[in-house]
Design a protein around this motif. Structure first.
Motif, PDB file in Angstrom:
ATOM      1  N   ALA A   1      36.912  24.740  -4.788  1.00 48.94           N
ATOM      2  CA  ALA A   1      37.541  23.752  -3.905  1.00 48.94           C
ATOM      3  C   ALA A   1      36.922  23.817  -2.513  1.00 48.94           C
ATOM      4  O   ALA A   1      36.621  22.794  -1.890  1.00 48.94           O
ATOM      5  N   PHE A   2      36.714  25.045  -2.044  1.00 47.85           N
ATOM      6  CA  PHE A   2      36.093  25.247  -0.728  1.00 47.85           C
ATOM      7  C   PHE A   2      34.690  24.638  -0.706  1.00 47.85           C
ATOM      8  O   PHE A   2      34.338  23.893   0.206  1.00 47.85           O
ATOM      9  N   LEU A   3      33.911  24.931  -1.746  1.00 46.17           N
ATOM     10  CA  LEU A   3      32.533  24.434  -1.815  1.00 46.17           C
ATOM     11  C   LEU A   3      32.486  22.906  -1.724  1.00 46.17           C
ATOM     12  O   LEU A   3      31.742  22.337  -0.921  1.00 46.17           O
TER      13      LEU A   3
ATOM     14  N   TYR B   1      42.353  13.930  10.811  1.00 43.30           N
ATOM     15  CA  TYR B   1      43.032  15.196  11.143  1.00 43.30           C
ATOM     16  C   TYR B   1      43.438  15.914   9.861  1.00 43.30           C
ATOM     17  O   TYR B   1      43.258  17.111   9.712  1.00 43.30           O
ATOM     18  N   ALA B   2      44.040  15.136   8.947  1.00 40.97           N
ATOM     19  CA  ALA B   2      44.525  15.737   7.701  1.00 40.97           C
ATOM     20  C   ALA B   2      43.363  16.360   6.935  1.00 40.97           C
ATOM     21  O   ALA B   2      43.465  17.485   6.443  1.00 40.97           O
TER      22      ALA B   2
ATOM     23  N   VAL C   1      40.169  21.202   5.220  1.00 40.55           N
ATOM     24  CA  VAL C   1      38.907  21.949   5.156  1.00 40.55           C
ATOM     25  C   VAL C   1      39.047  23.284   5.888  1.00 40.55           C
ATOM     26  O   VAL C   1      38.565  24.320   5.418  1.00 40.55           O
ATOM     27  N   MET C   2      39.748  23.260   7.022  1.00 37.03           N
ATOM     28  CA  MET C   2      39.917  24.503   7.780  1.00 37.03           C
ATOM     29  C   MET C   2      40.707  25.522   6.968  1.00 37.03           C
ATOM     30  O   MET C   2      40.355  26.712   6.932  1.00 37.03           O
ATOM     31  N   ILE C   3      41.776  25.061   6.332  1.00 40.63           N
ATOM     32  CA  ILE C   3      42.582  25.980   5.522  1.00 40.63           C
ATOM     33  C   ILE C   3      41.735  26.547   4.383  1.00 40.63           C
ATOM     34  O   ILE C   3      41.676  27.765   4.183  1.00 40.63           O
ATOM     35  N   LEU C   4      41.048  25.667   3.668  1.00 46.61           N
ATOM     36  CA  LEU C   4      40.247  26.134   2.533  1.00 46.61           C
ATOM     37  C   LEU C   4      39.163  27.114   2.992  1.00 46.61           C
ATOM     38  O   LEU C   4      38.867  28.090   2.296  1.00 46.61           O
ATOM     39  N   SER C   5      38.587  26.876   4.169  1.00 43.31           N
ATOM     40  CA  SER C   5      37.580  27.810   4.684  1.00 43.31           C
ATOM     41  C   SER C   5      38.203  29.161   4.987  1.00 43.31           C
ATOM     42  O   SER C   5      37.641  30.210   4.643  1.00 43.31           O
TER      43      SER C   5
ATOM     44  N   LEU D   1      49.004  28.928   2.079  1.00 45.81           N
ATOM     45  CA  LEU D   1      48.642  27.738   2.861  1.00 45.81           C
ATOM     46  C   LEU D   1      47.931  26.699   2.001  1.00 45.81           C
ATOM     47  O   LEU D   1      47.777  25.552   2.401  1.00 45.81           O
ATOM     48  N   VAL D   2      47.484  27.103   0.819  1.00 49.51           N
ATOM     49  CA  VAL D   2      46.823  26.147  -0.068  1.00 49.51           C
ATOM     50  C   VAL D   2      47.758  24.964  -0.366  1.00 49.51           C
ATOM     51  O   VAL D   2      47.311  23.839  -0.567  1.00 49.51           O
TER      52      VAL D   2
END
Lengths: 203, 330
Positions: free
Chosen positions: A82-84, A116-117, A122-126, A150-151
């Motif tokens: 998901a991050f990738l 923003y969303a 992306v910030m959370i996943l990173s 937080l996911v």
């Protein structure tokens, strides 16, 4: 690396997860997304990022309620997928869509709520990817679990990101919501847990 | 009689480099070096191979129009390849995807085609398209097309000034606006079987906008008839407005007293206005309008250009809107 490849089949799983990426790059250079590659690739990478988030949300219920308990050992792997794809989505937006035009990116950042969303997701996943190693798990102790939940917020952001930019074709937004919303709904009982941790604060 | 004794060192005919190839050496070098570098060119070359000649219409369409009058419009702009202009379209009557119109519009019957003219005009009724637009009047104008989704193209249209056509119907002094409608026939237009938009597609202009010399009624592009996906057989072209105002496959023209309802402003009034003038200072809620991606771009980098006020046609149309708050009357 030992930590990462702790199972023999993992390289194959990784290979499987990378196929959409390889396919997209391949198609890009074949001219299949011509004449507006940024737009096509942005949709595709976004869809794949959402698919991996859906997958990661699916793993726990599957492990809990079926006999495929072993499946939860892939949580980190799917999460990294998901991050990738979310990073890919961001890069495609920055480079192929906005052409690294600073004024384009800034005006989007300042004015478009769906951005923003997306950025928050992306910030959370990173952050989750960075803290996904066993070392970090040990170091963070109990807080690790709190942070990694937080996911759910990232999933909410994805749903928002999709609906806030619908033009008139709601297909993609609808299909992804159809999966994410119920998967979030079954975790609603955990809200009281959040209230408690919020009151106590992170240790 | 010339008798030639061929020496073994002579070239055979098949070994001689073709004059065409020889003369195009630079072109050839450019293409191959592009491929070798692995940047920029590949996508375009690949697309060209996929689609045939990307810069002009197929020969089957080529002889459609004779004696088109050339005009000075847009001579400085670089025209988008034919394949791009005909394979990347928004025409929701044939689907939401950009490729849908090309793939799903072949069923549309564009001949014979009639337009019904109604409302506040001296001459109303049902007219055959061929009677409305005479081939002898056709001219070519190269216009920039700016989509509200922040991409743009440059297209050589073939058609006539909208004013010329409208005046022939003798609009009365009550005609303050003119309203247009697209064909509604789900049998021919598969996208109309769903209810993504409120069919038929509707658009409108203030009468003075419609009479502006820039406004065009197009029946062709690239010297040939309009392909179905581009709004055959007749469409509006309003280069100073976002693309969605340029209604396609017109079957109805009505002169009216009050501002008509338009499809997109009915669907989302906060996002799409009646005027929809290209304006870099008024952002769409979802797309910044300060810049645009001029298509086609390269493989990795889009061709980003600054969006100009009224899409660069300020001189011709700004007077139509003097004193208006363009943010409110977007």
């Amino acid at each position: 690396m030992a930590v990462f490849w702790d199972r023999r089949e993992k390289p194959y799983v990784a290979f499987l997860f990378l196929t959409p990426l390889v396919w997209m790059v391949f198609s890009l250079f074949l001219g299949r997304y011509f004449p507006d590659p940024g737009k096509a690739l942005m949709n595709l990478s976004g869809i794949w990022a959402s698919v991996f988030v859906i997958a990661v949300l699916l793993l726990t219920p599957i492990a809990k309620f079926t006999q495929f308990r072993m499946i939860s050992r892939y949580r980190r792997f799917v999460g990294l997928g998901a991050f990738l794809y979310s990073i890919l989505h961001l890069i495609v937006y920055l480079v192929l869509f906005a052409g690294l035009s600073v004024s384009w990116i800034i005006s989007d950042l300042v004015e478009k709520p769906y951005i923003y969303a997306g950025v928050l997701a992306v910030m959370i996943l990173s952050a989750l990817a960075i803290t996904s190693t066993k070392k970090m798990m040990k170091r963070m102790g109990k807080n690790w679990k709190v942070v990694h939940r937080l996911v759910y917020l990232a999933a909410v952001c994805i749903v928002l990101h999709l609906w806030l930019q619908v033009k008139s074709d709601i297909t993609v937004a609808m299909w992804i919501s159809v999966f994410i919303v119920p998967l979030l709904a079954i975790r609603i009982t955990q809200l009281s847990y959040y209230k408690k941790t919020f009151k106590k604060g992170l240790r | 009689m010339l008798i030639r004794n061929k020496k073994t060192s002579d070239c055979s005919e098949s070994q001689v480099t073709d004059e065409f190839v020889y003369l195009n050496r630079r072109q050839f070098m450019k293409v191959t070096s592009g491929v070798a570098l692995g940047v920029g060119g590949i996508g375009r070359v690949a697309a060209a191979l996929q689609e045939g000649n990307p810069l002009s219409p197929p020969p089957s369409l080529k002889p459609s129009f004779q004696n088109i009058v050339e005009t000075a419009y847009g001579r400085s702009d670089k025209i988008s390849p034919y394949d791009v202009a005909t394979s990347y379209n928004n025409f929701y009557e044939f689907g939401y995807g950009k490729n849908d119109p090309k793939e799903k519009s072949s069923q549309l019957q564009t001949r014979p085609w009639t337009i019904s003219v109604e409302g506040e005009a001296g001459k109303t009724g049902v007219f055959d398209l061929d009677d409305i637009i005479k081939e002898s009047l056709l001219e070519e104008r190269i216009y920039r097309l700016r989509c509200v989704e922040a991409w743009s193209m440059v297209i050589p249209w073939v058609g006539v000034s909208l004013a010329t056509v409208l005046k022939r119907f003798e609009p009365t002094s009550k005609a303050k606006y003119v309203y247009f409608e697209t064909l509604h026939d789900p049998k021919q237009m598969p996208g109309q079987r769903g209810n993504g938009l409120d069919w038929p597609y509707r658009e409108g202009l203030r009468i003075d906008e419609a009479m502006n010399p820039l406004a065009m009624l197009a029946v062709g592009m690239y010297g040939s008839i309009l392909p179905n996906q581009n709004g055959a057989p007749v469409r509006l072209v309003l280069p100073w407005k976002y693309g969605f105002k340029s209604i396609k496959s017109i079957v109805k023209i009505r002169f009216v007293e009050t501002m008509p309802e338009t499809t997109w402003s009915l669907l989302a009034p906060s996002e799409y206005g009646f005027y929809a003038n290209v304006n870099p200072n008024v952002d769409h809620p979802r797309w910044s309008q300060k810049q645009e991606r001029r298509l086609p771009g390269g493989v990795l980098f889009p061709n980003v250009v600054e969006t100009k006020m009224f899409n660069g046609y300020e001189e011709e149309v700004a007077s139509l809107y003097t004193g208006m708050n363009l943010k409110r009357f977007y």
